[in-house]
Design a protein around this motif. Structure first.
Motif, PDB file in Angstrom:
ATOM      1  N   UNK A 155      47.517 -34.087 -30.168  1.00  0.00           N
ATOM      2  CA  UNK A 155      46.197 -34.566 -30.599  1.00  0.00           C
ATOM      3  C   UNK A 155      45.588 -35.504 -29.562  1.00  0.00           C
ATOM      4  N   UNK A 156      46.403 -36.345 -28.938  1.00  0.00           N
ATOM      5  CA  UNK A 156      45.897 -37.259 -27.911  1.00  0.00           C
ATOM      6  C   UNK A 156      45.299 -36.481 -26.737  1.00  0.00           C
ATOM      7  N   UNK A 157      46.021 -35.477 -26.277  1.00  0.00           N
ATOM      8  CA  UNK A 157      45.522 -34.680 -25.150  1.00  0.00           C
ATOM      9  C   UNK A 157      44.253 -33.931 -25.552  1.00  0.00           C
ATOM     10  N   UNK A 158      44.232 -33.413 -26.786  1.00  0.00           N
ATOM     11  CA  UNK A 158      43.055 -32.688 -27.272  1.00  0.00           C
ATOM     12  C   UNK A 158      41.823 -33.590 -27.270  1.00  0.00           C
ATOM     13  N   UNK A 159      41.979 -34.825 -27.752  1.00  0.00           N
ATOM     14  CA  UNK A 159      40.854 -35.763 -27.783  1.00  0.00           C
ATOM     15  C   UNK A 159      40.347 -36.035 -26.369  1.00  0.00           C
ATOM     16  N   UNK A 160      41.268 -36.238 -25.424  1.00  0.00           N
ATOM     17  CA  UNK A 160      40.863 -36.510 -24.052  1.00  0.00           C
ATOM     18  C   UNK A 160      40.098 -35.363 -23.428  1.00  0.00           C
ATOM     19  N   UNK A 161      40.593 -34.142 -23.602  1.00  0.00           N
ATOM     20  CA  UNK A 161      39.910 -32.968 -23.041  1.00  0.00           C
ATOM     21  C   UNK A 161      38.541 -32.791 -23.684  1.00  0.00           C
ATOM     22  N   UNK A 162      38.488 -32.960 -25.007  1.00  0.00           N
ATOM     23  CA  UNK A 162      37.224 -32.801 -25.728  1.00  0.00           C
ATOM     24  C   UNK A 162      36.170 -33.759 -25.213  1.00  0.00           C
ATOM     25  N   UNK A 163      36.500 -35.049 -25.126  1.00  0.00           N
ATOM     26  CA  UNK A 163      35.534 -36.044 -24.685  1.00  0.00           C
ATOM     27  C   UNK A 163      35.124 -35.835 -23.230  1.00  0.00           C
ATOM     28  N   UNK A 164      36.052 -35.344 -22.415  1.00  0.00           N
ATOM     29  CA  UNK A 164      35.743 -35.150 -21.000  1.00  0.00           C
ATOM     30  C   UNK A 164      34.782 -33.990 -20.783  1.00  0.00           C
ATOM     31  N   UNK A 165      34.819 -32.997 -21.667  1.00  0.00           N
ATOM     32  CA  UNK A 165      33.988 -31.806 -21.485  1.00  0.00           C
ATOM     33  C   UNK A 165      32.598 -31.939 -22.096  1.00  0.00           C
ATOM     34  N   UNK A 166      32.414 -32.946 -22.954  1.00  0.00           N
ATOM     35  CA  UNK A 166      31.113 -33.093 -23.610  1.00  0.00           C
ATOM     36  C   UNK A 166      30.041 -33.503 -22.607  1.00  0.00           C
ATOM     37  N   UNK A 167      28.803 -33.069 -22.871  1.00  0.00           N
ATOM     38  CA  UNK A 167      27.684 -33.487 -22.026  1.00  0.00           C
ATOM     39  C   UNK A 167      27.269 -34.904 -22.392  1.00  0.00           C
TER      40      UNK A 167
END
Length: 499
Positions: A155-167
């Motif tokens: 879940x931690x990695x998922x949150x990081x990837x998600x936030x990094x890809x957002x505009x």
């Protein structure tokens, strides 16, 4: 040659127009700009959704049901005090942020820079620990059997990837958290209606007004620190209210409309970095039209504080209290288990209460709600922590401005993720509850400190016409005395911190 006579024949240049500014504290003055028009006061989503996501967390689903199972529903009047105080804090945090477009951290630096550095350090000490996510992952383990450490790390990695890809990070999170909170509110209310009774609901509601109820057992070294910590966790705890000023800014509330939004890494790599101003702005409080717009913004945020924050938080906690009382009927010995040190007994008992409504699937559904709370809180906390640290770093760490605000945000985000993974794999051996309890002491201390900062910023840095009245100041002053007083009472009377 008569120099004087020759120079007198040269036409004088018009004097340079001096920009009108508002001088506040020891830092750069704020230029005067127009206050944007306020939106309608009645609305569905807004920046307060972050506080609701953080507020409807482990305090409401874990700490307060535990107290109800031990002392009964009349103890909930203290929750009412805690969450009502937090609503007033929300309004006063919003006062400074909407009037200036600055975070409360910037306001603290205008008063005295070491104040700001205290919160900078406190945020790292408090929020590097993945307590909420760990508790949610433990609930997910009850459903799937997957070890909580594995789920939490993924879940931690998922949150990081998600936030990094957002505009633009804020817009997406506001909608996602709004959806998750809606599921939580509806789901817990329906299940509470199934497993609870009208008597449970009546006792829960009357307990909110049982002012003065405080059993002798609650004054012991075992329980008094827990009670104080639970009051601090009634709604958003620690520095979450301070981060709300940054979410207000990114939503474009008040003078925050003049500050660029924080973007994800993908956007900042492909687009020009934000042109962040070096300070906030102020509007002309002598202009009646501007003051009319200001009153509109205050109505907008008051609606947020009363209905969205106070109302939703109370609704969800009423549901969890009804569930706790139902659990006490299904498991009469649960109070004894909790008193004996079984921290997870309350959650297990409420799951059994769900299941008693007719199907074991409902017991599984309860743990799904706890996992959802953990995800809600993690999304809000990681965004807020990274946003707050990036803001203070950008403005006050020498040389940091050569990076964009977005890159600083990403750096803190991935830093807290990597530290969290290390803690989950190699940290405290007593599991999620132990990690969660490490937050309590510094959280309560930070809350007392931010009440003091609020009194200073709003009464010393804002124009007189938009400063808080005496009643608001007394309430915030009470908050400072309460949080710090109870914290140090625990230390000196019992030799323990809150928990």
């Amino acid at each position: 040659m008569d120099v004087t006579s020759k120079t007198s024949e040269v036409p004088e240049e018009p004097a340079a127009v001096t920009e009108k500014v508002w001088k506040a504290g020891r830092l750069e003055p704020m230029p005067i700009r127009k206050l944007p028009d306020a939106p309608p006061s009645m609305h569905i989503l807004g920046p307060t959704v972050f506080l609701v996501a953080l507020g409807v967390g482990m305090g409401e689903s874990y700490m307060w049901p535990r107290l109800v199972l031990v002392f009964g529903p009349d103890i909930r009047w203290l929750f009412m005090v805690g969450v009502t105080l937090q609503a007033f804090v929300l309004l006063e945090m919003a006062r400074y942020a909407m009037a200036t477009g600055e975070s409360i951290f910037f306001g603290a630096a205008r008063i005295f820079k070491p104040l700001m550095w205290f919160f900078y350090a406190a945020a790292i000490l408090i929020y590097m620990w993945p307590g909420h996510l760990s508790a949610g992952a433990a609930a997910f383990e009850e459903i799937t059997g997957i070890p909580w450490q594995v789920t939490a790390c993924v879940a931690l990695v998922f949150v990081g990837v998600l936030f990094s890809l957002l505009s633009v990070i804020y817009n997406f999170l506001e909608k996602l958290l709004g959806l998750l909170i809606g599921l939580l509110v509806v789901g817990t209310s329906v299940i509470a209606a199934i497993v609870g009774s009208w008597d449970d609901l009546g006792r829960t509601l009357s307990g909110m007004f049982a002012v003065g109820f405080f059993p002798h057992e609650a004054m012991t070294s075992t329980w008094f620190p827990v009670v104080v910590g639970s009051i601090a966790f009634a709604g958003p705890s620690g520095m979450q209210q301070m981060w709300y000023t940054l979410q207000l800014r990114d939503s474009g509330a008040g003078m925050g409309a003049h500050i660029p939004k924080i973007r994800g890494l993908r956007a900042s790599a492909s687009e020009e970095a934000e042109s962040m101003p070096s300070r906030g702005f102020m509007f002309d409080t002598e202009d009646p039209a501007e003051m009319a717009k200001w009153k509109g913004w205050r109505k907008w945020v008051t609606f947020d504080a009363i209905l969205l924050f106070w109302g939703i938080t109370m609704l969800v906690t009423i549901s969890f209290t009804v569930l706790a009382m139902s659990a006490a009927r299904e498991n009469p010995n649960v109070g004894t288990l909790i008193e004996g040190g079984d921290r997870e007994a309350a959650l297990k008992a409420m799951s059994d209460s769900f299941a008693s409504a007719g199907s074991p699937i409902l017991g599984t559904l309860f743990f799904a709600f706890i996992a959802l709370i953990g995800l809600n809180a993690t999304l809000g906390l990681f965004d807020s922590f990274s946003r707050g640290q990036a803001d203070m770093t950008y403005y006050f760490v020498p040389g940091a401005k050569r990076f964009s605000m977005s890159r600083l945000y990403a750096g803190f985000l991935w830093g807290v993720i990597l530290f969290g993974i290390l803690i989950l794999l190699f940290g405290p051996a007593d599991g999620p509850a132990g990690i969660l309890d490490t937050l309590a002491f510094l959280s309560t201390f930070a809350m007392g400190a931010y009440c003091i900062v609020l009194l200073l910023t709003n009464n010393r840095l804002l124009p007189k016409k938009i400063r808080p009245g005496p009643v608001r100041n007394v309430i915030i002053g009470f908050g400072a005395v309460f949080y710090l007083g109870m914290l140090f009472y625990c230390l000196f009377r019992f030799g323990v911190a809150v928990g």
